[in-house]
Design a protein around this motif. Structure first.
Motif, PDB file in Angstrom:
ATOM      1  N   ARG A 193       0.838  -1.207   0.000  1.00  0.00           N
ATOM      2  CA  ARG A 193       0.000   0.000   0.000  1.00  0.00           C
ATOM      3  C   ARG A 193       0.871   1.254   0.000  1.00  0.00           C
ATOM      4  N   LEU A 194       1.916   1.254   0.822  1.00  0.00           N
ATOM      5  CA  LEU A 194       2.810   2.408   0.839  1.00  0.00           C
ATOM      6  C   LEU A 194       3.477   2.605  -0.516  1.00  0.00           C
ATOM      7  N   CYS A 195       3.987   1.515  -1.077  1.00  0.00           N
ATOM      8  CA  CYS A 195       4.682   1.599  -2.354  1.00  0.00           C
ATOM      9  C   CYS A 195       3.737   2.053  -3.464  1.00  0.00           C
ATOM     10  N   SER A 196       2.533   1.494  -3.497  1.00  0.00           N
ATOM     11  CA  SER A 196       1.565   1.865  -4.524  1.00  0.00           C
ATOM     12  C   SER A 196       1.140   3.323  -4.377  1.00  0.00           C
ATOM     13  N   GLY A 197       0.923   3.758  -3.132  1.00  0.00           N
ATOM     14  CA  GLY A 197       0.549   5.148  -2.904  1.00  0.00           C
ATOM     15  C   GLY A 197       1.640   6.109  -3.328  1.00  0.00           C
ATOM     16  N   TYR A 198       2.876   5.761  -3.035  1.00  0.00           N
ATOM     17  CA  TYR A 198       4.000   6.623  -3.432  1.00  0.00           C
ATOM     18  C   TYR A 198       4.123   6.676  -4.957  1.00  0.00           C
ATOM     19  N   ARG A 199       3.970   5.538  -5.609  1.00  0.00           N
ATOM     20  CA  ARG A 199       4.061   5.519  -7.073  1.00  0.00           C
ATOM     21  C   ARG A 199       2.942   6.348  -7.690  1.00  0.00           C
ATOM     22  N   LEU A 200       1.753   6.290  -7.096  1.00  0.00           N
ATOM     23  CA  LEU A 200       0.648   7.132  -7.570  1.00  0.00           C
ATOM     24  C   LEU A 200       1.005   8.600  -7.436  1.00  0.00           C
ATOM     25  N   ALA A 201       1.568   8.969  -6.296  1.00  0.00           N
ATOM     26  CA  ALA A 201       1.931  10.365  -6.057  1.00  0.00           C
ATOM     27  C   ALA A 201       2.966  10.850  -7.065  1.00  0.00           C
ATOM     28  N   LEU A 202       3.799   9.951  -7.532  1.00  0.00           N
ATOM     29  CA  LEU A 202       4.870  10.322  -8.460  1.00  0.00           C
ATOM     30  C   LEU A 202       4.472  10.147  -9.919  1.00  0.00           C
ATOM     31  N   GLY A 203       3.207   9.774 -10.153  1.00  0.00           N
ATOM     32  CA  GLY A 203       2.732   9.613 -11.524  1.00  0.00           C
ATOM     33  C   GLY A 203       3.313   8.408 -12.230  1.00  0.00           C
ATOM     34  N   MET A 204       3.740   7.420 -11.477  1.00  0.00           N
ATOM     35  CA  MET A 204       4.338   6.217 -12.067  1.00  0.00           C
ATOM     36  C   MET A 204       3.251   5.204 -12.412  1.00  0.00           C
ATOM     37  N   ARG A 205       3.471   4.433 -13.449  1.00  0.00           N
ATOM     38  CA  ARG A 205       2.500   3.421 -13.870  1.00  0.00           C
ATOM     39  C   ARG A 205       2.488   2.250 -12.896  1.00  0.00           C
ATOM     40  N   ALA A 206       1.364   1.551 -12.866  1.00  0.00           N
ATOM     41  CA  ALA A 206       1.269   0.349 -12.036  1.00  0.00           C
ATOM     42  C   ALA A 206       2.319  -0.667 -12.478  1.00  0.00           C
ATOM     43  N   ASP A 207       2.885  -1.360 -11.536  1.00  0.00           N
ATOM     44  CA  ASP A 207       3.987  -2.278 -11.815  1.00  0.00           C
ATOM     45  C   ASP A 207       3.637  -3.658 -11.276  1.00  0.00           C
ATOM     46  N   ALA A 208       3.465  -4.615 -12.191  1.00  0.00           N
ATOM     47  CA  ALA A 208       3.121  -5.980 -11.777  1.00  0.00           C
ATOM     48  C   ALA A 208       4.238  -6.629 -10.978  1.00  0.00           C
ATOM     49  N   ASP A 209       5.467  -6.140 -11.140  1.00  0.00           N
ATOM     50  CA  ASP A 209       6.602  -6.743 -10.429  1.00  0.00           C
ATOM     51  C   ASP A 209       6.500  -6.545  -8.917  1.00  0.00           C
ATOM     52  N   LEU A 210       5.740  -5.544  -8.467  1.00  0.00           N
ATOM     53  CA  LEU A 210       5.611  -5.312  -7.027  1.00  0.00           C
ATOM     54  C   LEU A 210       5.054  -6.537  -6.319  1.00  0.00           C
ATOM     55  N   ALA A 211       4.132  -7.225  -6.981  1.00  0.00           N
ATOM     56  CA  ALA A 211       3.467  -8.368  -6.348  1.00  0.00           C
ATOM     57  C   ALA A 211       4.407  -9.536  -6.115  1.00  0.00           C
ATOM     58  N   THR A 212       5.493  -9.590  -6.858  1.00  0.00           N
ATOM     59  CA  THR A 212       6.408 -10.722  -6.731  1.00  0.00           C
ATOM     60  C   THR A 212       7.694 -10.354  -5.991  1.00  0.00           C
ATOM     61  N   MET A 213       7.823  -9.118  -5.543  1.00  0.00           N
ATOM     62  CA  MET A 213       9.017  -8.708  -4.801  1.00  0.00           C
ATOM     63  C   MET A 213       9.085  -9.399  -3.444  1.00  0.00           C
ATOM     64  N   THR A 214      10.278  -9.621  -2.959  1.00  0.00           N
ATOM     65  CA  THR A 214      10.434 -10.079  -1.586  1.00  0.00           C
ATOM     66  C   THR A 214      10.051  -8.937  -0.643  1.00  0.00           C
ATOM     67  N   LEU A 215       9.782  -9.272   0.605  1.00  0.00           N
ATOM     68  CA  LEU A 215       9.469  -8.235   1.588  1.00  0.00           C
ATOM     69  C   LEU A 215      10.630  -7.256   1.726  1.00  0.00           C
ATOM     70  N   GLU A 216      11.854  -7.761   1.669  1.00  0.00           N
ATOM     71  CA  GLU A 216      13.018  -6.886   1.795  1.00  0.00           C
ATOM     72  C   GLU A 216      13.095  -5.914   0.627  1.00  0.00           C
ATOM     73  N   ASP A 217      12.862  -6.397  -0.587  1.00  0.00           N
ATOM     74  CA  ASP A 217      12.917  -5.519  -1.754  1.00  0.00           C
ATOM     75  C   ASP A 217      11.788  -4.499  -1.725  1.00  0.00           C
ATOM     76  N   LEU A 218      10.618  -4.913  -1.251  1.00  0.00           N
ATOM     77  CA  LEU A 218       9.501  -3.967  -1.132  1.00  0.00           C
ATOM     78  C   LEU A 218       9.847  -2.838  -0.168  1.00  0.00           C
TER      79      LEU A 218
END
Length: 544
Positions: A193-218
């Motif tokens: 949620r934090l990562c998605s909200g930040y990407r929205l704020a920065l005008g970045m496109r949705a990224d399917a790779d977020l769902a497969t990231m490790t917790l550390e990478d997130l």
């Protein structure tokens, strides 16, 4: 899981513990001393220990079957995420840094007001107003003497999760799980949620790779986006729940051009009219006016040592904030002498030697509150508030330095960085209860979209603020939070002007003298408030 299924089912009934049917109950409802309601499953070795039994529930077999199906699926997902956390801990052990990571967590839980996190039935807490299992209860220090293989699943998850949350924004992130269940799957949800909200704020496109990231990478991705968000057209803020201690971060769309007041508040116009003989023009810039009033007040203080005019500017800004947000009282706090913020030879030794009385808090009530509450009673409320904020300032200021620069025995919290809006803050916090602090706004300075405040060359955040309180009525809105932040911006102008004038003139900064016990208990605040109200009622100001 049981909660989700029993709520809203009218056929289920709470059964009195003294009733004969209580023996048929397969779920026991308890209430703890800390105000937590819990459901215990009778057939799963889940006793209600040290809690008051208030009722029982009989769940029919068809419903327990549904619950078990869903619980099994959820547990499979949780096991997968926990395996990732365990692998991270094992890697730290193999790299020889596990004890360092543990000791960091032990230190970090002391840097926020409250940690109150549940993992299953285990409470991980560090609180001045509740329990403290982490340090006083030795829950974390005891892990130093045990190999990782002997840590419980709950202990492993807590240490791993706190490390990852800290990576995203220091120990204040721990508070997102206060009063809640922490699980590895919920940790992933918060990071996503934090990562998605930040990407929205920065005008970045949705990224399917977020769902497969490790917790550390997130967690690392969230950390890497924070500074860019603070420079964007969005603002980070937090919602504070006084009942659960939870503090959740959100992002708020707010154009940079809208973050400063565009019209001079009546109280500042009135103060300017008293000192200049005429009010400012209709197009006057509020920030420029505060800068002008502050510069003039600094000159007076340097010439004859009188800081009354300097303190009047603070009083006027705070009164403007309480009127603009329809609060009951507002405040700003800071250091009395800016020279005390100097850092010699890159060490904060002088700052660490400061005491609570080296700080001040200017608390100003709404005139309507001053009329309806007896003066002595209100004075005591204001002084209690001021003392707590002076302590907070003393407590926050070391957090502007690296950990290795601060002695181990010096307790401190990390300073607040983003605005927050609070509800039901009088329910558990003793100081808030005494001062009837139910709904709150806080806008710390320097704001994250502004440069840090750098008196004497060292960068500071969270060293002054605007806070507003409502004792009852309706909670504050996001519009109120924006307004409080604009007034915090005026406080920012004030302190930067004091520092700039002092440094340019080569003289010591003027020292704030008011706002001690006598200023409140002798009701000098009332004299100041009455003068500002009279100023606003003069004909030249009422026409503005």
């Amino acid at each position: 899981m049981i909660f989700q299924h029993v709520l809203g089912r009218e056929q289920l009934r709470l059964i009195d513990p003294l009733a004969q049917q209580f023996e048929t109950c397969n779920v026991i409802v308890t209430h703890s001393a800390l105000g937590r309601m819990t459901l215990h499953e009778v057939g799963r070795n889940d006793p209600a220990v040290s809690e008051d039994v208030v009722a029982g529930i009989h769940l029919p077999e068809w419903l327990t079957g549904q619950i078990e199906e869903e619980a099994a699926a959820e547990q499979a997902l949780e096991d997968h995420e926990r395996a990732g956390v365990d692998a991270l801990l094992a890697r730290w052990r193999d790299e020889g840094v596990l004890m360092t990571k543990l000791n960091e967590v032990i230190d970090w839980v002391e840097r926020v007001e409250t940690v109150f996190v549940y993992i299953g039935r285990v409470l991980f807490s560090r609180s001045d107003s509740g329990s403290s299992t982490l340090i006083k209860g030795r829950l974390l220090p005891a892990l130093r003497t045990r190999p990782l293989e002997e840590w419980t699943p709950e202990e492993r998850l807590f240490v791993g999760a706190m490390q990852l949350l800290f990576r995203t924004g220091r120990a204040v992130r721990f508070e997102q799980f206060n009063g809640r269940q922490l699980s590895a799957t919920r940790l992933r949800g918060v990071l996503l949620r934090l990562c998605s909200g930040y990407r929205l704020a920065l005008g970045m496109r949705a990224d399917a790779d977020l769902a497969t990231m490790t917790l550390e990478d997130l967690a690392t991705t969230v950390r890497d986006l924070v500074s860019a968000v603070d420079e964007s057209r969005y603002v980070r803020y937090r919602r504070v729940n006084g009942l659960t201690y939870a503090k959740d971060e959100f992002v708020l769309p707010w154009d940079v051009s809208d973050r400063a007041l565009t019209e001079v508040p009546p109280v500042l116009a009135a103060l300017a009219a008293r000192h200049r003989g005429e009010p400012p023009g209709v197009d006057a810039d509020p920030r420029e006016l505060v800068g002008e009033l502050t510069a003039r007040a600094v000159e007076i203080a340097v010439l004859d040592g009188d800081v009354t005019a300097l303190e009047e500017v603070l009083n006027a800004i705070v009164l403007g904030a309480v009127l603009a947000t329809h609060g009951d009282y507002a405040m700003t706090s800071g250091i009395r002498d800016l020279a005390d913020m100097a850092v010699a030879e890159n060490t904060p030794q002088k700052i660490l030697e400061l005491r609570k009385n080296n700080f001040f808090c200017c608390v100003v009530p709404d005139p309507a509150l001053a009329r309806r509450m007896p003066g002595a009673e209100l004075s005591e409320v204001l002084w209690q508030v001021a003392q707590r904020m002076m302590y907070n300032r003393w407590h926050f200021i070391p957090g502007n330095f690296d950990r290795e620069q601060i002695p181990q025995q010096r307790h401190y919290f990390f300073p607040p960085l983003v605005p927050d809006i609070g509800e039901w803050c009088d329910q558990r916090h003793g100081g808030h209860t005494r001062s009837q602090v139910r709904f709150t706004l806080r806008a710390p300075g320097a704001a994250m979209w502004m440069p840090a405040f750098t008196p004497e060359g060292h960068a500071y955040r969270g060293c002054y603020d605007i806070r507003v309180v409502r004792m009852d009525g309706e909670p504050f809105t996001l519009a109120d939070l924006r307004m409080a932040s604009r007034y915090s911006g005026l406080i920012d102008v004030y302190w930067r002007e004091v520092a700039k004038r002092s440094e340019a003139g080569g003289f010591p900064p003027p020292v704030i003298k008011s706002y001690g016990a006598d200023w409140y208990r002798e009701q000098r605040w009332s004299t100041s408030l009455a003068q500002l109200v009279r100023d606003m009622e003069t004909p030249s100001c009422t026409r503005l």
